[in-house]
Design a protein around this motif. Structure first.
Motif, PDB file in Angstrom:
ATOM      1  N   ASP A   1       0.846  -1.198   0.000  1.00 12.41           N
ATOM      2  CA  ASP A   1       0.000   0.000   0.000  1.00 12.41           C
ATOM      3  C   ASP A   1       0.884   1.252   0.000  1.00 12.41           C
ATOM      4  O   ASP A   1       1.983   1.239   0.562  1.00 12.41           O
ATOM      5  N   PHE A   2       0.391   2.313  -0.619  1.00 11.73           N
ATOM      6  CA  PHE A   2       1.241   3.515  -0.744  1.00 11.73           C
ATOM      7  C   PHE A   2       0.397   4.780  -0.607  1.00 11.73           C
ATOM      8  O   PHE A   2      -0.827   4.750  -0.819  1.00 11.73           O
ATOM      9  N   ALA A   3       1.078   5.865  -0.267  1.00 12.55           N
ATOM     10  CA  ALA A   3       0.366   7.121  -0.007  1.00 12.55           C
ATOM     11  C   ALA A   3      -0.035   7.809  -1.299  1.00 12.55           C
ATOM     12  O   ALA A   3       0.776   7.970  -2.213  1.00 12.55           O
ATOM     13  N   LEU A   4      -1.298   8.210  -1.354  1.00  9.01           N
ATOM     14  CA  LEU A   4      -1.784   9.028  -2.464  1.00  9.01           C
ATOM     15  C   LEU A   4      -1.665  10.500  -2.086  1.00  9.01           C
ATOM     16  O   LEU A   4      -1.415  11.369  -2.914  1.00  9.01           O
ATOM     17  N   TRP A   5      -1.889  10.747  -0.800  1.00  6.86           N
ATOM     18  CA  TRP A   5      -1.878  12.106  -0.278  1.00  6.86           C
ATOM     19  C   TRP A   5      -1.376  12.027   1.162  1.00  6.86           C
ATOM     20  O   TRP A   5      -1.773  11.116   1.896  1.00  6.86           O
ATOM     21  N   LYS A   6      -0.465  12.893   1.536  1.00  8.40           N
ATOM     22  CA  LYS A   6       0.056  12.867   2.912  1.00  8.40           C
ATOM     23  C   LYS A   6      -0.431  14.110   3.649  1.00  8.40           C
ATOM     24  O   LYS A   6      -0.479  15.200   3.065  1.00  8.40           O
ATOM     25  N   PHE A   7      -0.771  13.936   4.917  1.00  5.83           N
ATOM     26  CA  PHE A   7      -1.175  15.094   5.726  1.00  5.83           C
ATOM     27  C   PHE A   7       0.067  15.712   6.358  1.00  5.83           C
ATOM     28  O   PHE A   7       0.989  14.991   6.744  1.00  5.83           O
ATOM     29  N   THR A   8       0.060  17.031   6.447  1.00  8.28           N
ATOM     30  CA  THR A   8       1.141  17.692   7.163  1.00  8.28           C
ATOM     31  C   THR A   8       1.076  17.238   8.620  1.00  8.28           C
ATOM     32  O   THR A   8       0.005  17.213   9.219  1.00  8.28           O
ATOM     33  N   LYS A   9       2.237  16.842   9.172  1.00 10.08           N
ATOM     34  CA  LYS A   9       2.243  16.326  10.558  1.00 10.08           C
ATOM     35  C   LYS A   9       1.904  17.455  11.523  1.00 10.08           C
ATOM     36  O   LYS A   9       2.323  18.599  11.301  1.00 10.08           O
TER      37      LYS A   9
ATOM     38  N   ARG B   1       5.623  23.165   6.801  1.00  7.70           N
ATOM     39  CA  ARG B   1       6.042  22.830   5.439  1.00  7.70           C
ATOM     40  C   ARG B   1       5.882  24.046   4.555  1.00  7.70           C
ATOM     41  O   ARG B   1       4.951  24.819   4.708  1.00  7.70           O
ATOM     42  N   GLN B   2       6.809  24.205   3.600  1.00  7.67           N
ATOM     43  CA  GLN B   2       6.650  25.312   2.655  1.00  7.67           C
ATOM     44  C   GLN B   2       5.591  24.975   1.623  1.00  7.67           C
ATOM     45  O   GLN B   2       4.904  25.846   1.116  1.00  7.67           O
ATOM     46  N   MET B   3       5.492  23.656   1.304  1.00 10.63           N
ATOM     47  CA  MET B   3       4.558  23.277   0.251  1.00 10.63           C
ATOM     48  C   MET B   3       3.453  22.417   0.843  1.00 10.63           C
ATOM     49  O   MET B   3       3.691  21.257   1.193  1.00 10.63           O
ATOM     50  N   GLU B   4       2.284  23.030   0.999  1.00 11.36           N
ATOM     51  CA  GLU B   4       1.126  22.261   1.476  1.00 11.36           C
ATOM     52  C   GLU B   4      -0.137  22.905   0.923  1.00 11.36           C
ATOM     53  O   GLU B   4      -0.155  24.096   0.610  1.00 11.36           O
ATOM     54  N   TRP B   5      -1.148  22.067   0.763  1.00  9.02           N
ATOM     55  CA  TRP B   5      -2.400  22.519   0.174  1.00  9.02           C
ATOM     56  C   TRP B   5      -3.558  22.003   1.016  1.00  9.02           C
ATOM     57  O   TRP B   5      -3.433  20.943   1.639  1.00  9.02           O
ATOM     58  N   GLU B   6      -4.643  22.766   0.988  1.00 10.79           N
ATOM     59  CA  GLU B   6      -5.852  22.375   1.728  1.00 10.79           C
ATOM     60  C   GLU B   6      -6.626  21.380   0.863  1.00 10.79           C
ATOM     61  O   GLU B   6      -7.019  21.698  -0.266  1.00 10.79           O
ATOM     62  N   ALA B   7      -6.798  20.175   1.372  1.00  9.00           N
ATOM     63  CA  ALA B   7      -7.601  19.175   0.644  1.00  9.00           C
ATOM     64  C   ALA B   7      -8.005  18.086   1.602  1.00  9.00           C
ATOM     65  O   ALA B   7      -7.297  17.833   2.585  1.00  9.00           O
ATOM     66  N   PHE B   8      -9.103  17.446   1.337  1.00 10.03           N
ATOM     67  CA  PHE B   8      -9.608  16.342   2.166  1.00 10.03           C
ATOM     68  C   PHE B   8      -9.702  16.759   3.640  1.00 10.03           C
ATOM     69  O   PHE B   8      -9.376  15.996   4.552  1.00 10.03           O
ATOM     70  N   GLY B   9     -10.051  18.019   3.843  1.00  9.73           N
ATOM     71  CA  GLY B   9     -10.317  18.523   5.183  1.00  9.73           C
ATOM     72  C   GLY B   9      -9.085  18.882   5.996  1.00  9.73           C
ATOM     73  O   GLY B   9      -9.197  19.252   7.166  1.00  9.73           O
ATOM     74  N   LYS B  10      -7.891  18.752   5.424  1.00  6.17           N
ATOM     75  CA  LYS B  10      -6.668  19.060   6.178  1.00  6.17           C
ATOM     76  C   LYS B  10      -5.631  19.669   5.250  1.00  6.17           C
ATOM     77  O   LYS B  10      -5.798  19.682   4.037  1.00  6.17           O
ATOM     78  N   LYS B  11      -4.512  20.097   5.851  1.00  4.31           N
ATOM     79  CA  LYS B  11      -3.378  20.543   5.020  1.00  4.31           C
ATOM     80  C   LYS B  11      -2.530  19.320   4.672  1.00  4.31           C
ATOM     81  O   LYS B  11      -2.312  18.442   5.513  1.00  4.31           O
TER      82      LYS B  11
END
Ligand code: AMP
Ligand code: ZN
Length: 453
Positions: free
Chosen positions: A188-196, A201-211
């Motif tokens: 299994d592998f990550a499709l999307w990772k949440f910011t811990k 992080r310099q690069m993060e986006w709002e999606a699936f209810g989290k950054k």
């Protein structure tokens, strides 16, 4: 007939494109957190030969290459630090400055090595909405689960997961320890990772209810499908991409509704090794193209060195081998410059070189034939020029003036005196001595001429 080795079917196959005259080609591009090393460049040179052979065969090639500027973690199995964030700390620049800087450096390498620019060069950070959309489709289609650190692809949901690499089940190999964490299955592998929590992080986006930020594989399936569609001709990369990156791209694309098979031909280039090990960015055996330039050796000599091996065979880099290729290329250009305009080329000669190229891009064989016919003066400059559209080695470039070492100059002078004294034996002995040192003396009405033997 062009035949290519297809990793998907594990055999050489005749290539026919989906559309009549057009070939859709996707090649995985660099992660721009550092300079490319000459091993990475070997893969791009093989892909360039593929593209040029397709063009030689009169196809229009729609070539897409990605630039990975987010999401590629230091550990390929979804752990570790984002390589871009790491590069940013190392160089004291922002992640986007790093991306711009190393993308430009990569473009310079491409130019120096005569790599054709892709029709589309697309950065992962410019395609975040497309990646979010593909993850959403996978969620909707029931292929995912969520953990504390991201959204994962459940690889047991597809029957033929791992078909590209012949992966066997999900079981762990004896003696191999793998940190599964919250992952349900080994592959299994990550499709999307949440910011811990607490992480900046310099690069993060709002999606699936989290950054968060995309996993490494989703950019390639999302962008290739955007530009080339649900079914396209060829997808390439280095051999290390088979078991993870490309396997996961296939899983994502086919689960998101692409044609099955999504891509007809998968082509992979073998590694460049140095001192018995794979060249890699994390080791100190890292050589850049600039290192070669700094030694006064042309990047095209490196290209020539690569083309003398088949792309599916491992190749060992050494400075001696590169210098030999450098001399070989210079010598070839010199011999070409001596070809007279009256030379014609027999159709069999042209066909044999073409056949070698069409036989799974056998550049080594094609160059061997080319140089044999140059030596026997049985190929014209015009035909060499057409094949140089594929080799891209500037074969017709005016040769550099020969630099003759001092000891050879002395011998030439001695031989001149011997000839003036009509001492033919001495003259012949000196000629042999000069030849043993790698130079060829010929006598013309204007005196002695010297070339590389
Ligand atoms: P990366 O920038 O690490 O994503 O790698 C870019 C490309 O270089 C990928 O297609 C890799 O498979 C390929 N690659 C990595 N190391 C080597 C090597 N030593 N020889 C040939 N290709 C390589
Ligand atoms: Zn990729």
């Amino acid at each position: 007939m062009l035949t290519l080795y297809n990793t998907r079917t594990k055999q050489k196959e005749v290539f026919t494109p989906i559309k009549d005259n057009e070939v859709s080609l996707y090649t995985c591009g660099p992660t721009v957190y550092n300079y490319a090393h000459i091993g990475n460049l070997r893969t791009y040179v093989f892909e360039d030969i593929l593209r040029r052979v397709l063009m030689f065969a009169k196809y229009n090639v729609n070539h897409v290459m990605n630039i990975t500027d987010v999401g590629h973690l230091t550990d390929n199995a979804d752990a570790g630090e984002d390589k871009m964030e790491k590069g940013s700390k190392r160089d004291g620049k922002s992640a986007s400055e790093i991306a711009t800087f190393y993308t430009e450096a990569f473009k310079k390498d491409m130019k120096d090595l005569h790599l054709l620019m892709p029709t589309t060069l697309c950065a992962a950070t410019d395609h975040i909405p497309e990646q979010i959309l593909q993850v959403q489709t996978l969620i909707d289609n029931g292929y995912t689960y969520e953990t504390n650190d991201g959204i994962y692809f459940d690889t047991t949901k597809i029957e033929d997961y791992g078909k590209l690499a012949n992966l066997k089940g999900q079981e762990l190999q004896a003696g191999v320890r793998v940190e599964l964490g919250e992952k349900k299955n080994l592959h299994d592998f990550a499709l999307w990772k949440f910011t811990k929590p607490g992480e900046t992080r310099q690069m993060e986006w709002e999606a699936f209810g989290k950054k968060g930020f995309p996993g490494w594989h989703i950019e390639c399936s999302a962008m290739s499908m955007k530009y080339l569609g649900n079914h396209f001709d060829i997808h390439c990369g280095g051999i290390d991409h088979i078991p993870v990156h490309h396997t996961n791209e296939i899983a994502q694309a086919e689960a998101a509704g692409a044609n099955k098979p999504w891509v007809n031909f998968w082509l992979h280039g073998e590694f460049l090794n140095i001192k018995g090990a794979k060249m890699s960015k994390s080791d100190d055996n890292f050589l850049r193209l600039q290192t070669i330039l700094d030694k006064g050796i042309s990047p095209l000599s490196y290209r020539y060195f690569l083309l003398q091996a088949h792309y599916r065979k491992q190749l060992v880099f050494s400075w001696e081998a590169l210098e030999a290729a450098d001399n070989g290329l210079k010598n070839l250009r010199k011999q070409i410059a001596l070809l007279t305009p009256d030379i014609t080329t027999a159709p069999e000669v042209e066909d044999a070189i073409k056949e070698a190229l069409y036989d799974d891009l056998n550049t080594a064989e094609a160059l061997g034939l080319l140089s044999k016919h140059i030596k026997t003066k049985t190929i014209s400059r015009e035909i060499i020029a057409t094949f140089d559209e594929v080799f891209a080695l500037d074969l017709l470039e005016a040769p550099e003036p020969l630099s003759i070492p001092e000891d050879i100059e002395v011998l030439i002078e001695e031989r001149k005196m011997a000839r003036e004294q009509k001492d033919w034996k001495k003259s012949d002995d000196i000629r042999n001595l000069i030849q043993a040192k790698g130079f060829l003396v010929e006598d013309t009405i204007d005196g002695q001429t010297i070339s590389l033997s």
